[in-house]
Motif scaffolding. Structure first.
Motif, PDB file in Angstrom:
ATOM      1  N   THR A  17       0.837  -1.210   0.000  1.00 37.99           N
ATOM      2  CA  THR A  17       0.000   0.000   0.000  1.00 37.99           C
ATOM      3  C   THR A  17       0.870   1.257   0.000  1.00 37.99           C
ATOM      4  O   THR A  17       0.599   2.221  -0.730  1.00 37.99           O
ATOM      5  CB  THR A  17      -0.928   0.007   1.231  1.00 37.99           C
ATOM      6  N   ALA A  18       1.942   1.246   0.810  1.00 38.60           N
ATOM      7  CA  ALA A  18       2.849   2.396   0.877  1.00 38.60           C
ATOM      8  C   ALA A  18       3.541   2.616  -0.470  1.00 38.60           C
ATOM      9  O   ALA A  18       3.690   3.755  -0.931  1.00 38.60           O
ATOM     10  CB  ALA A  18       3.883   2.181   1.978  1.00 38.60           C
ATOM     11  N   VAL A  19       3.948   1.534  -1.110  1.00 36.07           N
ATOM     12  CA  VAL A  19       4.617   1.624  -2.409  1.00 36.07           C
ATOM     13  C   VAL A  19       3.664   2.188  -3.463  1.00 36.07           C
ATOM     14  O   VAL A  19       4.039   3.050  -4.278  1.00 36.07           O
ATOM     15  CB  VAL A  19       5.148   0.236  -2.837  1.00 36.07           C
ATOM     16  N   GLN A  20       2.436   1.703  -3.465  1.00 32.48           N
ATOM     17  CA  GLN A  20       1.447   2.180  -4.430  1.00 32.48           C
ATOM     18  C   GLN A  20       1.179   3.672  -4.237  1.00 32.48           C
ATOM     19  O   GLN A  20       1.002   4.418  -5.205  1.00 32.48           O
ATOM     20  CB  GLN A  20       0.150   1.381  -4.293  1.00 32.48           C
ATOM     21  N   LYS A  21       1.149   4.117  -2.992  1.00 35.21           N
ATOM     22  CA  LYS A  21       0.927   5.530  -2.701  1.00 35.21           C
ATOM     23  C   LYS A  21       2.082   6.378  -3.210  1.00 35.21           C
ATOM     24  O   LYS A  21       1.875   7.461  -3.792  1.00 35.21           O
ATOM     25  CB  LYS A  21       0.750   5.718  -1.195  1.00 35.21           C
ATOM     26  N   VAL A  22       3.306   5.895  -2.993  1.00 40.55           N
ATOM     27  CA  VAL A  22       4.492   6.618  -3.467  1.00 40.55           C
ATOM     28  C   VAL A  22       4.465   6.733  -4.988  1.00 40.55           C
ATOM     29  O   VAL A  22       4.735   7.803  -5.557  1.00 40.55           O
ATOM     30  CB  VAL A  22       5.784   5.900  -3.008  1.00 40.55           C
ATOM     31  N   ARG A  23       4.122   5.649  -5.659  1.00 38.74           N
ATOM     32  CA  ARG A  23       4.075   5.658  -7.121  1.00 38.74           C
ATOM     33  C   ARG A  23       2.982   6.586  -7.642  1.00 38.74           C
ATOM     34  O   ARG A  23       3.165   7.285  -8.640  1.00 38.74           O
ATOM     35  CB  ARG A  23       3.864   4.236  -7.637  1.00 38.74           C
ATOM     36  N   ALA A  24       1.840   6.595  -6.964  1.00 37.95           N
ATOM     37  CA  ALA A  24       0.734   7.455  -7.381  1.00 37.95           C
ATOM     38  C   ALA A  24       1.104   8.925  -7.224  1.00 37.95           C
ATOM     39  O   ALA A  24       0.765   9.762  -8.079  1.00 37.95           O
ATOM     40  CB  ALA A  24      -0.514   7.140  -6.568  1.00 37.95           C
ATOM     41  N   GLN A  25       1.809   9.260  -6.152  1.00 36.59           N
ATOM     42  CA  GLN A  25       2.186  10.645  -5.903  1.00 36.59           C
ATOM     43  C   GLN A  25       3.264  11.131  -6.862  1.00 36.59           C
ATOM     44  O   GLN A  25       3.268  12.304  -7.256  1.00 36.59           O
ATOM     45  CB  GLN A  25       2.671  10.798  -4.454  1.00 36.59           C
ATOM     46  N   SER A  26       4.161  10.223  -7.241  1.00 39.81           N
ATOM     47  CA  SER A  26       5.259  10.616  -8.132  1.00 39.81           C
ATOM     48  C   SER A  26       4.908  10.468  -9.607  1.00 39.81           C
ATOM     49  O   SER A  26       5.573  11.042 -10.474  1.00 39.81           O
ATOM     50  CB  SER A  26       6.503   9.781  -7.829  1.00 39.81           C
ATOM     51  N   GLY A  27       3.864   9.685  -9.878  1.00 38.22           N
ATOM     52  CA  GLY A  27       3.487   9.445 -11.267  1.00 38.22           C
ATOM     53  C   GLY A  27       4.467   8.560 -11.996  1.00 38.22           C
ATOM     54  O   GLY A  27       4.522   8.553 -13.232  1.00 38.22           O
ATOM     55  N   SER A  28       5.244   7.792 -11.246  1.00 38.16           N
ATOM     56  CA  SER A  28       6.257   6.912 -11.846  1.00 38.16           C
ATOM     57  C   SER A  28       6.297   5.585 -11.093  1.00 38.16           C
ATOM     58  O   SER A  28       6.008   5.535  -9.889  1.00 38.16           O
ATOM     59  CB  SER A  28       7.636   7.579 -11.782  1.00 38.16           C
ATOM     60  N   ASP A  29       6.672   4.518 -11.812  1.00 36.45           N
ATOM     61  CA  ASP A  29       6.817   3.207 -11.169  1.00 36.45           C
ATOM     62  C   ASP A  29       8.115   3.107 -10.385  1.00 36.45           C
ATOM     63  O   ASP A  29       8.300   2.191  -9.581  1.00 36.45           O
ATOM     64  CB  ASP A  29       6.775   2.092 -12.220  1.00 36.45           C
ATOM     65  N   GLU A  30       9.025   4.041 -10.633  1.00 35.69           N
ATOM     66  CA  GLU A  30      10.306   4.044  -9.936  1.00 35.69           C
ATOM     67  C   GLU A  30      10.136   4.554  -8.508  1.00 35.69           C
ATOM     68  O   GLU A  30       9.456   5.563  -8.280  1.00 35.69           O
ATOM     69  CB  GLU A  30      11.319   4.923 -10.674  1.00 35.69           C
TER      70      GLU A  30
END
Length: 356
Positions: free
Chosen positions: A220-233
């Motif tokens: 969940t934390a990873v998905q949130k980070v990706r959503a906020q950055s707009g990148s899979d990295e």
């Protein structure tokens, strides 16, 4: 009494020689880590074949290291289970064939008993009785240990073991195999306050544990980070912070459950064994572990009691032949009969422990 120990339950081939009066005489180990890294995890068939290639050279190297010959061996101990069927069969076949050719007994050893007793290989040994926290691969258990073969299961993980959670979380974060060790390494670089993750079953009244939900919290934390950055990295520092938060959560749960086990049993000695026992954070936290008895009504709050904590040497935390040779020697000394020529890939721990 010279015992040759053979370990081949997964992806490491271990051979060692243990002598009752002189202790560990030789220890040889080959890890298949580089081979399996190409596939991102252990490939059972490749593991089995590699064990077959390594057993004879490692045995001869151990004998040379100890200054012994095949004729000096009094018994051959081998890991009967649990583990990968083919890998176990490679070690069991070699051990039983060698024992038969020498006219000596073959002693079947439970892999987890080997881990449980491995701290007794250290220069500073624990004395019975003690609570043992086994954190090895797919197993996380708390045991009351009163002597060789006198084990009571107190609690265990109801889903993913701690080691499994480390490896699965590492894979989720895109870390290379073996992921658990890499996650622990990156956790050193992470901030302890950047992410807040749950401590599953931390305050449950029993000694059961659960780590599957923690792995989901990381996702969940990873998905949130990706959503906020707009990148899979995932930014490097963010990844390090998640590694730190995950590791801290696991260690907090293990420490709390170990403290409760000590209070429940009344023991004041704790042994930590298995691969996760090499984790730097776990060793740091457990080294200063203490327990405090519940205060009685109308009485002053009891002082915290220091706990004696023992770990196996780092080289004996992961799978190795030394722990199997030692466990076999202890079994032989206590009158344990020779084992049958078979393997038990799913050997339940309850078959060697007393009922809780």
């Amino acid at each position: 009494m010279l015992v040759l120990g053979i370990e081949s339950s997964c992806d490491e081939t271990g051979v060692a020689l243990y002598e009752h009066t002189h202790g560990l005489l030789a220890h040889q180990l080959h890890t298949q880590m580089a081979m399996h890294a190409e596939y991102g995890g252990v490939v059972p068939e490749l593991a089995s074949r590699d064990h077959i290639r390594r057993l004879v050279p490692l045995t001869e190297a151990a004998l040379q290291e100890a200054g012994k010959s095949y004729a000096d061996i009094d018994a051959v101990a081998f890991t009967q289970g649990p583990g990968l069927g083919g890998a176990l069969l490679a070690g069991a076949s070699f051990a039983n064939a060698l024992a038969f050719s020498l006219g000596k007994p073959a002693i079947a050893v439970h892999h987890l008993e080997g881990h449980l007793l491995s701290p007794l290989l250290a220069a500073e040994k624990p004395e019975f009785p003690f609570v043992a926290l086994l954190v090895s691969g797919g197993h996380t258990q708390l045991m009351a240990v009163r002597g060789i073969g006198d084990y009571t299961l107190l609690g265990e993980s109801v889903d993913d073991a701690a080691g499994e959670a480390f490896d699965k979380t590492a894979k989720l974060l895109g870390l290379p195999y073996p992921g658990g060790a890499k996650l622990s390494e990156l956790a050193r670089l992470g901030s302890p306050d950047a992410f807040q993750l749950p401590r599953p079953m931390l305050h449950s009244p029993d000694l059961q544990m659960s780590f599957s939900g923690l792995k989901t919290a990381v996702l969940t934390a990873v998905q949130k980070v990706r959503a906020q950055s707009g990148s899979d990295e995932i930014p490097a520092q963010t990844r390090n912070d998640i590694c730190r938060a995950f590791q801290d959560a696991v260690v907090d749960v293990l420490a709390a459950k170990a403290q409760k086990a000590l209070l429940d049993t009344g023991f004041r000695t704790l042994v930590v064994a298995g691969g996760v026992g090499a984790n730097w954070k776990l060793r740091e936290v457990f080294a200063r572990l203490s327990v405090r008895r519940p205060s009685e009504k109308g009485r002053p709050k009891p002082a915290a009691e220091k706990i004696n904590v023992f770990f196996p040497p780092l080289e004996y935390c992961t799978d190795n032949g030394a722990m199997i040779a030692f466990a076999g020697a202890m079994r032989l000394q206590s009158g344990h009969s020779a084992g049958a020529f078979n393997v038990k890939p799913r050997w339940p721990l309850t078959e060697i422990v007393k009922s809780a």
